[in-house]
Design a protein around this motif. Structure first.
Motif, PDB file in Angstrom:
ATOM      1  N   TYR A 138       0.805  -1.224   0.000  1.00  0.00           N
ATOM      2  CA  TYR A 138       0.000   0.000   0.000  1.00  0.00           C
ATOM      3  C   TYR A 138       0.839   1.276   0.000  1.00  0.00           C
ATOM      4  CZ  TYR A 138      -3.532  -3.428   1.281  1.00  0.00           C
ATOM      5  OH  TYR A 138      -4.354  -4.523   1.289  1.00  0.00           O
ATOM      6  N   SER A 139       2.147   1.149  -0.111  1.00  0.00           N
ATOM      7  CA  SER A 139       3.032   2.319  -0.094  1.00  0.00           C
ATOM      8  C   SER A 139       3.442   2.685  -1.513  1.00  0.00           C
ATOM      9  CB  SER A 139       4.277   2.022   0.747  1.00  0.00           C
ATOM     10  OG  SER A 139       3.923   1.728   2.076  1.00  0.00           O
ATOM     11  N   PHE A 140       3.039   3.871  -1.957  1.00  0.00           N
ATOM     12  CA  PHE A 140       3.354   4.310  -3.317  1.00  0.00           C
ATOM     13  C   PHE A 140       4.289   5.511  -3.348  1.00  0.00           C
ATOM     14  CE2 PHE A 140      -0.825   2.161  -3.792  1.00  0.00           C
ATOM     15  CZ  PHE A 140      -0.360   1.081  -4.523  1.00  0.00           C
ATOM     16  N   ILE A 211      -7.853  13.990  -6.941  1.00  0.00           N
ATOM     17  CA  ILE A 211      -6.399  13.958  -7.150  1.00  0.00           C
ATOM     18  C   ILE A 211      -5.801  12.667  -6.611  1.00  0.00           C
ATOM     19  CG2 ILE A 211      -4.234  15.071  -6.469  1.00  0.00           C
ATOM     20  CD1 ILE A 211      -5.870  17.741  -6.601  1.00  0.00           C
ATOM     21  N   TRP A 212      -6.186  12.271  -5.402  1.00  0.00           N
ATOM     22  CA  TRP A 212      -5.650  11.058  -4.776  1.00  0.00           C
ATOM     23  C   TRP A 212      -6.142   9.801  -5.497  1.00  0.00           C
ATOM     24  CZ3 TRP A 212      -1.917   8.806  -2.652  1.00  0.00           C
ATOM     25  CH2 TRP A 212      -1.990   7.801  -1.692  1.00  0.00           C
ATOM     26  N   VAL A 213      -7.428   9.740  -5.825  1.00  0.00           N
ATOM     27  CA  VAL A 213      -7.988   8.567  -6.509  1.00  0.00           C
ATOM     28  C   VAL A 213      -7.379   8.413  -7.896  1.00  0.00           C
ATOM     29  CG1 VAL A 213     -10.095   7.612  -7.548  1.00  0.00           C
ATOM     30  CG2 VAL A 213     -10.139   8.480  -5.200  1.00  0.00           C
ATOM     31  N   ASN A 214      -7.212   9.519  -8.615  1.00  0.00           N
ATOM     32  CA  ASN A 214      -6.618   9.435  -9.945  1.00  0.00           C
ATOM     33  C   ASN A 214      -5.188   8.903  -9.867  1.00  0.00           C
ATOM     34  OD1 ASN A 214      -6.858  10.273 -12.932  1.00  0.00           O
ATOM     35  ND2 ASN A 214      -4.959  11.255 -12.295  1.00  0.00           N
ATOM     36  N   TYR A 215      -4.443   9.360  -8.865  1.00  0.00           N
ATOM     37  CA  TYR A 215      -3.077   8.862  -8.642  1.00  0.00           C
ATOM     38  C   TYR A 215      -3.109   7.364  -8.339  1.00  0.00           C
ATOM     39  CZ  TYR A 215       1.334   8.091  -6.126  1.00  0.00           C
ATOM     40  OH  TYR A 215       2.538   7.588  -5.691  1.00  0.00           O
ATOM     41  N   LEU A 216      -4.021   6.946  -7.465  1.00  0.00           N
ATOM     42  CA  LEU A 216      -4.096   5.532  -7.069  1.00  0.00           C
ATOM     43  C   LEU A 216      -4.491   4.636  -8.240  1.00  0.00           C
ATOM     44  CD1 LEU A 216      -5.845   5.861  -3.586  1.00  0.00           C
ATOM     45  CD2 LEU A 216      -3.443   5.272  -4.029  1.00  0.00           C
ATOM     46  N   LYS A 217      -5.346   5.129  -9.099  1.00  0.00           N
ATOM     47  CA  LYS A 217      -5.755   4.325 -10.253  1.00  0.00           C
ATOM     48  C   LYS A 217      -4.567   4.048 -11.171  1.00  0.00           C
ATOM     49  CE  LYS A 217     -10.687   5.405 -10.440  1.00  0.00           C
ATOM     50  NZ  LYS A 217     -11.792   6.063 -11.172  1.00  0.00           N
ATOM     51  N   LYS A 219      -1.442   3.795 -10.065  1.00  0.00           N
ATOM     52  CA  LYS A 219      -0.521   2.935  -9.320  1.00  0.00           C
ATOM     53  C   LYS A 219      -1.073   1.535  -9.087  1.00  0.00           C
ATOM     54  CE  LYS A 219       2.840   5.862  -8.611  1.00  0.00           C
ATOM     55  NZ  LYS A 219       4.213   5.599  -9.061  1.00  0.00           N
ATOM     56  N   MET A 220      -2.381   1.396  -9.024  1.00  0.00           N
ATOM     57  CA  MET A 220      -2.998   0.121  -8.655  1.00  0.00           C
ATOM     58  C   MET A 220      -3.666  -0.570  -9.845  1.00  0.00           C
ATOM     59  SD  MET A 220      -4.668   1.273  -4.998  1.00  0.00           S
ATOM     60  CE  MET A 220      -5.081  -0.390  -4.484  1.00  0.00           C
ATOM     61  N   ASN A 221      -3.326  -0.140 -11.040  1.00  0.00           N
ATOM     62  CA  ASN A 221      -3.917  -0.730 -12.249  1.00  0.00           C
ATOM     63  C   ASN A 221      -5.440  -0.689 -12.222  1.00  0.00           C
ATOM     64  OD1 ASN A 221      -1.387  -1.439 -13.415  1.00  0.00           O
ATOM     65  ND2 ASN A 221      -1.275  -3.194 -12.034  1.00  0.00           N
TER      66      ASN A 221
END
Length: 336
Positions: A138-140, A211-217, A219-221
């Motif tokens: 969970y660390s990006f 902003i956070w969700v777009n970044y996570l998408k 990173k998390m495919n």
């Protein structure tokens, strides 16, 4: 603090003068004389541009004048509601991009740091990181970001917006900050009248979430979270794990930070619904510590208050489910 760039983003003229912004930057310059300071704002009329550059010159700051992407406006009847999400994305990203230091403090032009607490926090940041183990899954970010906890929503609270770190002030590595704010602009499709028991929103994702969700998408495919209509225990736990492994929440007092608009406009809007440092410690123990993977709950008093407040907000927002009533109430609010 020579390793740090302070990136101030936002407008520089309030009430037809730039005095407030100049004062804010002067305070930070005095406290952190060796740091880089960047102001990322919008193109100005020639006379205002000249005035601002003249006033800012003694403070040894870099000024970026960006093309203004403008606001997005939600309209329902005669009511309208404005979000500056695209302005925030552009001015933040351009300031971060221009920085020449390893670490960045991102804050707004209408805020400032009134003491040198951040110096002490920065010197102890790696110690905190090492003290609390990070989960690789969970660390990006290369390092956790210090997150001013204003609007860093606690996913177990009565305003349980998920994937919702605060964006008012952040301190982190430039490389991490650059990736976070390297995000596309949004259009009016982000507006969506959303009810989720105790939550009511006019946006599918509010700015911090987007902003956070777009970044996570990236990173998390493909993070499976379609917006504020979704809420489940599985998503809540994921939201927590991602937050504690990538952010550290600290209060305005701990950071020596002031955002005057919070006191005048937002002071009583969900103070009990944001992460405190003690919550972060508890959640680290739950997810990464000795209690890992146990179904640990908060104290009964916390859960009772959350349940009562959720019921209160459900009743409060219930009439807004009918468009005709919602338009009348919104129109009344817009005239206040």
């Amino acid at each position: 603090m020579h390793q740090i760039s302070f990136v101030f983003q936002g407008k520089v003229f309030f009430d037809e003068n730039c005095t407030r912004v100049i004062e804010n930057i002067a305070i930070v310059r005095k406290k952190y004389p060796n740091s880089e300071i960047i102001i990322s704002t919008w193109e100005l009329e020639a006379d205002k541009r000249s005035l601002f550059l003249k006033e800012i010159k003694p403070l040894n700051a870099i000024v970026i004048f960006n093309s203004d992407p403008g606001p997005l406006v939600y309209r329902e009847g005669s009511y309208q509601w404005v979000t500056n999400i695209n302005r925030m994305i552009v001015s933040s990203f351009k300031g971060i991009e221009r920085s020449t230091r390893d670490y960045i403090v991102k804050l707004r032009t209408d805020s400032f740091l009134y003491n040198d607490n951040l110096r002490k926090i920065f010197s102890r940041k790696k110690m905190i990181d090492n003290l609390f183990t990070r989960s690789r899954e969970y660390s990006f970010f290369e390092e956790r970001m210090i997150n001013c906890n204003l609007f860093a929503r606690h996913s177990r609270s009565y305003r349980s917006f998920l994937f919702h770190p605060g964006d008012i002030m952040l301190l982190g590595k430039k490389s991490d900050m650059y990736e976070l704010y390297c995000t596309p602009l949004v259009d009016r499709s982000i507006f969506e009248v959303t009810f989720n028991y105790s939550l009511f929103s006019l946006m599918k994702y509010v700015p911090e979430q987007f902003i956070w969700v777009n970044y996570l998408k990236k990173k998390m495919n493909g993070l499976q979270f379609s917006g504020n209509k979704e809420n489940s225990k599985k998503l809540m736990l994921l939201s927590e794990r991602l937050y504690i492994n990538n952010f550290i929440p600290l209060s305005c007092y701990q950071l020596g930070f002031i955002w005057p608009k919070h006191t005048t406009k937002y002071k009583n809007k969900g103070e009990d619904t944001i992460y405190q440092f003690k919550d972060w410690v508890i959640l680290n123990n739950i997810h990464n510590g000795k209690n890992k993977n146990r179904d640990v709950t908060y104290p009964i008093s916390f859960n009772v208050k959350v349940s009562l407040m959720k019921l209160w907000y459900f009743i409060l927002y219930f009439p807004l489910r009918w468009p005709a009533i919602r338009r009348v109430i919104m129109d009344m609010k817009s005239r206040e």
